[in-house]
Design a protein around this motif. Structure first.
Motif, PDB file in Angstrom:
ATOM      1  N   GLU A 157       0.746  -1.193   0.146  1.00  0.00           N
ATOM      2  CA  GLU A 157       0.196   0.105  -0.137  1.00  0.00           C
ATOM      3  C   GLU A 157       0.571   1.087  -0.163  1.00  0.00           C
ATOM      4  O   GLU A 157       0.601   2.320  -0.538  1.00  0.00           O
ATOM      5  CB  GLU A 157      -1.151   0.312   1.451  1.00  0.00           C
ATOM      6  N   VAL A 158       2.504   1.563   0.689  1.00  0.00           N
ATOM      7  CA  VAL A 158       2.817   2.109   0.258  1.00  0.00           C
ATOM      8  C   VAL A 158       3.298   2.821  -0.370  1.00  0.00           C
ATOM      9  O   VAL A 158       3.136   4.080  -1.013  1.00  0.00           O
ATOM     10  CB  VAL A 158       4.044   2.127   1.697  1.00  0.00           C
ATOM     11  N   CYS A 159       3.857   2.286  -1.289  1.00  0.00           N
ATOM     12  CA  CYS A 159       4.140   2.093  -2.799  1.00  0.00           C
ATOM     13  C   CYS A 159       2.953   2.408  -3.801  1.00  0.00           C
ATOM     14  O   CYS A 159       3.106   3.748  -4.923  1.00  0.00           O
ATOM     15  CB  CYS A 159       4.854   1.189  -3.922  1.00  0.00           C
ATOM     16  N   TYR A 160       2.449   1.860  -3.943  1.00  0.00           N
ATOM     17  CA  TYR A 160       0.866   2.540  -4.349  1.00  0.00           C
ATOM     18  C   TYR A 160       0.315   4.058  -3.762  1.00  0.00           C
ATOM     19  O   TYR A 160       0.519   4.531  -4.836  1.00  0.00           O
ATOM     20  CB  TYR A 160      -0.361   1.150  -4.058  1.00  0.00           C
ATOM     21  N   ALA A 161       0.489   4.521  -3.040  1.00  0.00           N
ATOM     22  CA  ALA A 161       0.142   5.032  -2.259  1.00  0.00           C
ATOM     23  C   ALA A 161       0.763   6.476  -2.770  1.00  0.00           C
ATOM     24  O   ALA A 161       0.914   7.589  -3.404  1.00  0.00           O
ATOM     25  CB  ALA A 161      -0.114   5.815  -0.962  1.00  0.00           C
ATOM     26  N   ALA A 162       2.995   6.357  -2.363  1.00  0.00           N
ATOM     27  CA  ALA A 162       3.609   7.214  -3.475  1.00  0.00           C
ATOM     28  C   ALA A 162       3.183   6.774  -5.100  1.00  0.00           C
ATOM     29  O   ALA A 162       3.098   8.409  -5.017  1.00  0.00           O
ATOM     30  CB  ALA A 162       4.369   7.185  -3.614  1.00  0.00           C
ATOM     31  N   LEU A 163       2.977   6.503  -5.963  1.00  0.00           N
ATOM     32  CA  LEU A 163       3.132   6.035  -7.353  1.00  0.00           C
ATOM     33  C   LEU A 163       1.406   7.441  -7.624  1.00  0.00           C
ATOM     34  O   LEU A 163       1.410   8.259  -8.529  1.00  0.00           O
ATOM     35  CB  LEU A 163       2.559   5.049  -7.773  1.00  0.00           C
ATOM     36  N   ILE A 164       0.268   6.725  -7.465  1.00  0.00           N
ATOM     37  CA  ILE A 164      -0.717   7.264  -6.791  1.00  0.00           C
ATOM     38  C   ILE A 164      -1.169   9.262  -7.345  1.00  0.00           C
ATOM     39  O   ILE A 164      -1.184   9.823  -7.695  1.00  0.00           O
ATOM     40  CB  ILE A 164      -2.120   7.218  -6.168  1.00  0.00           C
ATOM     41  N   ASN A 165       0.107   8.680  -5.608  1.00  0.00           N
ATOM     42  CA  ASN A 165       0.123  10.915  -4.979  1.00  0.00           C
ATOM     43  C   ASN A 165       0.926  11.584  -6.235  1.00  0.00           C
ATOM     44  O   ASN A 165       0.747  12.919  -6.668  1.00  0.00           O
ATOM     45  CB  ASN A 165       0.537  10.831  -4.055  1.00  0.00           C
ATOM     46  N   GLY A 166       1.844  10.931  -7.076  1.00  0.00           N
ATOM     47  CA  GLY A 166       3.337  11.520  -7.968  1.00  0.00           C
ATOM     48  C   GLY A 166       2.118  11.698  -9.015  1.00  0.00           C
ATOM     49  O   GLY A 166       2.553  12.886  -9.753  1.00  0.00           O
ATOM     50  N   GLN A 167       1.812  10.694  -9.768  1.00  0.00           N
ATOM     51  CA  GLN A 167       0.668  10.885 -10.580  1.00  0.00           C
ATOM     52  C   GLN A 167      -0.125  12.203 -10.899  1.00  0.00           C
ATOM     53  O   GLN A 167       0.122  12.955 -12.072  1.00  0.00           O
ATOM     54  CB  GLN A 167       0.008   9.684 -11.213  1.00  0.00           C
ATOM     55  N   ALA A 168      -0.919  11.563  -9.607  1.00  0.00           N
ATOM     56  CA  ALA A 168      -1.777  13.162  -9.344  1.00  0.00           C
ATOM     57  C   ALA A 168      -1.581  14.775  -9.076  1.00  0.00           C
ATOM     58  O   ALA A 168      -1.529  15.572 -10.053  1.00  0.00           O
ATOM     59  CB  ALA A 168      -2.544  13.511  -7.959  1.00  0.00           C
ATOM     60  N   ARG A 169      -0.446  14.361  -8.553  1.00  0.00           N
ATOM     61  CA  ARG A 169       0.889  16.025  -8.919  1.00  0.00           C
ATOM     62  C   ARG A 169       1.526  16.165  -9.860  1.00  0.00           C
ATOM     63  O   ARG A 169       1.380  17.557 -10.496  1.00  0.00           O
ATOM     64  CB  ARG A 169       2.432  15.497  -7.188  1.00  0.00           C
ATOM     65  N   ALA A 170       1.470  15.415 -10.597  1.00  0.00           N
ATOM     66  CA  ALA A 170       2.477  15.751 -12.351  1.00  0.00           C
ATOM     67  C   ALA A 170       1.444  15.752 -13.462  1.00  0.00           C
ATOM     68  O   ALA A 170       1.642  15.658 -15.029  1.00  0.00           O
ATOM     69  CB  ALA A 170       3.009  14.600 -12.727  1.00  0.00           C
ATOM     70  N   GLU A 171      -0.575  16.261 -12.820  1.00  0.00           N
ATOM     71  CA  GLU A 171      -1.345  16.711 -13.959  1.00  0.00           C
ATOM     72  C   GLU A 171      -1.716  15.846 -14.810  1.00  0.00           C
ATOM     73  O   GLU A 171      -2.082  15.343 -15.086  1.00  0.00           O
ATOM     74  CB  GLU A 171      -1.359  17.514 -14.392  1.00  0.00           C
ATOM     75  N   ARG A 172      -1.372  13.895 -14.279  1.00  0.00           N
ATOM     76  CA  ARG A 172      -2.030  12.669 -14.769  1.00  0.00           C
ATOM     77  C   ARG A 172      -2.762  11.995 -14.442  1.00  0.00           C
ATOM     78  O   ARG A 172      -2.538  10.935 -13.003  1.00  0.00           O
ATOM     79  CB  ARG A 172      -0.400  11.238 -15.026  1.00  0.00           C
ATOM     80  N   SER A 173      -3.955  12.963 -14.028  1.00  0.00           N
ATOM     81  CA  SER A 173      -5.239  12.720 -12.960  1.00  0.00           C
ATOM     82  C   SER A 173      -5.761  11.002 -13.400  1.00  0.00           C
ATOM     83  O   SER A 173      -6.244   9.836 -12.597  1.00  0.00           O
ATOM     84  CB  SER A 173      -5.784  13.445 -12.986  1.00  0.00           C
ATOM     85  N   LEU A 174      -6.085  10.703 -14.835  1.00  0.00           N
ATOM     86  CA  LEU A 174      -6.588   9.181 -15.462  1.00  0.00           C
ATOM     87  C   LEU A 174      -5.195   8.016 -14.385  1.00  0.00           C
ATOM     88  O   LEU A 174      -6.232   7.295 -14.554  1.00  0.00           O
ATOM     89  CB  LEU A 174      -7.081   9.105 -17.190  1.00  0.00           C
ATOM     90  N   ASP A 175      -3.899   8.161 -14.879  1.00  0.00           N
ATOM     91  CA  ASP A 175      -3.600   7.113 -14.489  1.00  0.00           C
ATOM     92  C   ASP A 175      -3.283   7.092 -13.474  1.00  0.00           C
ATOM     93  O   ASP A 175      -2.985   6.241 -12.501  1.00  0.00           O
ATOM     94  CB  ASP A 175      -2.322   7.471 -15.152  1.00  0.00           C
ATOM     95  N   ALA A 176      -3.505   8.514 -12.391  1.00  0.00           N
ATOM     96  CA  ALA A 176      -3.984   7.839 -11.242  1.00  0.00           C
ATOM     97  C   ALA A 176      -4.833   7.205 -10.392  1.00  0.00           C
ATOM     98  O   ALA A 176      -5.067   6.173  -9.493  1.00  0.00           O
ATOM     99  CB  ALA A 176      -3.316   9.077 -10.066  1.00  0.00           C
ATOM    100  N   LEU A 177      -6.284   7.844 -11.118  1.00  0.00           N
ATOM    101  CA  LEU A 177      -7.361   7.236 -10.404  1.00  0.00           C
ATOM    102  C   LEU A 177      -7.141   5.526 -11.558  1.00  0.00           C
ATOM    103  O   LEU A 177      -7.484   4.540 -10.331  1.00  0.00           O
ATOM    104  CB  LEU A 177      -8.902   7.156 -11.369  1.00  0.00           C
TER     105      LEU A 177
END
Length: 478
Positions: free
Chosen positions: A78-98
């Protein structure tokens, strides 16, 4: 440690600690060196080390490296998933984060407060209200709704989706747990709507709770006044910010002041403030003034603002596109388009999208639609144009541009939203636009809201526009 005579061998905790320390450094050459070391020591597949690399690369905006490490991990927690989701959200890659969040749940990995807040943040950046609602429901079921990060993301998300009432419900439920970020998010939600009374009331309530405002608190207040077209109040609050709070305004604060002055017809004074403020004017500031010149049909000043934009970026298409709107005649506009073509500057494609049952439907300007319901959309649009003309809509351009204006992306998205079975009766049609809404579409949507008796909400690049029964809540000020 590596040079010590006893040659102590680094372990996974050593590397994890080094990676956490690297996040605060501006030197982005260190993470690849540490990754090379982890490969030599065979720690690159260790869950703690790999998760730390994913988190680090996301924070340094190197998403390609983060994804490479993530894809090579044998076991993802869950730690690495959370890191990647937040990273993609910050980089404006919203659909990838979802998508990443959905993949996490399919893999049976538990949610955390950070992964949920990251998914909500991703949905809010593209105003996907249904996704925000789904994530809110998930947060309640998973008992994360009282988590301060999740609740703050919900306030921000609902505010960016234009449902400030829902944001206020979450805000009030948090009670005394609301931090400064939550207060600012709630005020920013009101600001996008131009609800300056609510924003100021909230600012006073925040002060009474002993929470000290920061530059973003004042930015929310100034934005609310800017969207309401209240230049005197902006001047008062800007002085209060510096004199009472000792805070130095950012360039965004001056942009609010300059924009409001321009809207009030004080263009010369606005330009003087832009040139004498303690910051070098950026493209956003000149673009605001250029847009105001276009609205006021002031081609002389508009040309000067356009030149300022092109000095910053010679390939800025908005410098030409907005300038065209400042001219009343077709001949002058044609010269600008020719100049743009000669300079090989490409116009950014205008697009609008609407969320229906969790799916995003994107429309581009023009008749070349690739939507499965293309024929129905075109027939509905023709029907809407006819209905709007009966209640007062008049195309503001000549016959040469008439068809092009008819097929603007917002009109296509609204036509789709009003098709049978798409948006239920009683539910607002919600459109998101990547650029600023044009005057013609603004007038068209006002007439359509009256003709169809439907509420239409549009979020453009600047603010929200809520059309109800032939009127716009923005007061025709945008």
């Amino acid at each position: 440690m590596l040079r010590h005579p006893l040659r102590p061998r680094p372990n996974s905790h050593t590397l994890s600690t080094l990676l956490k320390a690297s996040t605060s450094l501006s030197d982005h050459s260190i993470p690849p060196q540490l990754q090379s070391l982890s490969l030599k020591l065979s720690f690159h597949r260790h869950p703690f080390v790999a998760s730390a690399f994913v988190s680090l690369y996301c924070k340094t905006r190197d998403l390609d490296s983060a994804l490479k490490v993530f894809d090579e991990m044998p076991h993802r927690d869950e730690v690495c998933y959370a890191a990647l989701i937040n990273g993609q959200a910050r980089a404006e890659r919203s659909l990838d984060a979802l998508r990443c969040f959905v993949e996490m749940k399919r893999e049976g990995v538990a949610s955390t407060g950070h992964s949920v807040s990251g998914a909500i943040s991703a949905a809010s950046k593209v105003a996907m209200l249904e996704q925000c609602l789904i994530m809110h429901g998930h947060a309640v079921v998973a008992c994360f709704d009282s988590n301060v990060y999740v609740a703050t993301s919900l306030i921000d998300g609902y505010g960016k989706c234009g449902v400030v009432e829902e944001a206020r419900v979450v805000f009030d439920e948090m009670g005394n747990e609301v931090n400064l970020v939550g207060w600012n998010a709630m005020m920013a939600g009101y600001a996008q709507q131009g609800s300056h009374e609510h924003a100021v009331e909230l600012f006073g309530l925040m002060e009474s709770r002993g929470i000290e405002a920061d530059v973003f608190s004042f930015l929310a207040i100034l934005t609310a006044f800017y969207n309401a077209g209240m230049v005197e109040e902006i001047e008062i609050w800007l002085n209060r910010m510096t004199e009472e709070y000792g805070l130095e305004p950012l360039i965004e604060h001056y942009t609010c002041l300059v924009g409001a002055m321009g809207k009030a017809g004080r263009l010369e004074e606005a330009e003087r403030v832009a040139l004498t403020m303690p910051y070098k004017p950026d493209a956003a500031l000149w673009r605001v003034l250029l847009s105001i010149c276009a609205d006021q049909r002031n081609p002389q000043v508009a040309r000067r603002m356009s030149e300022k934009l092109l000095e910053i970026n010679p390939n800025d298409d908005s410098a030409y596109v907005i300038l065209v709107n400042a001219f009343a005649g077709a001949e002058e506009a044609r010269k600008v388009w020719t100049m743009m073509k000669d300079n090989r500057v490409r116009k950014e494609a205008g697009n609008s999208w609407i969320e229906v049952r969790g799916r995003i439907h994107v429309f581009f300007a023009g008749r070349d639609m690739r939507h499965p319901r293309k024929d129905e959309i075109e027939a509905k649009l023709a029907e809407l144009i006819s209905e709007s003309e009966r209640v007062g809509y008049v195309l503001s351009e000549d016959d040469e541009r008439k068809e092009m204006l008819w097929y603007h992306s917002k009109k296509l998205a609204v036509a789709f939203g009003l098709l049978s079975g798409v948006t239920p009766e009683g539910k607002a049609v919600r459109i998101v636009k990547n650029l600023r809404i044009c005057r013609d579409c603004h007038d068209f949507l006002k007439c359509i809201s009256r003709a169809t008796k439907r509420e239409i909400i549009v979020r453009d690049a600047h603010r929200y526009h809520r059309f109800v029964n032939g009127t716009s809540k923005c007061g025709d000020s945008w």
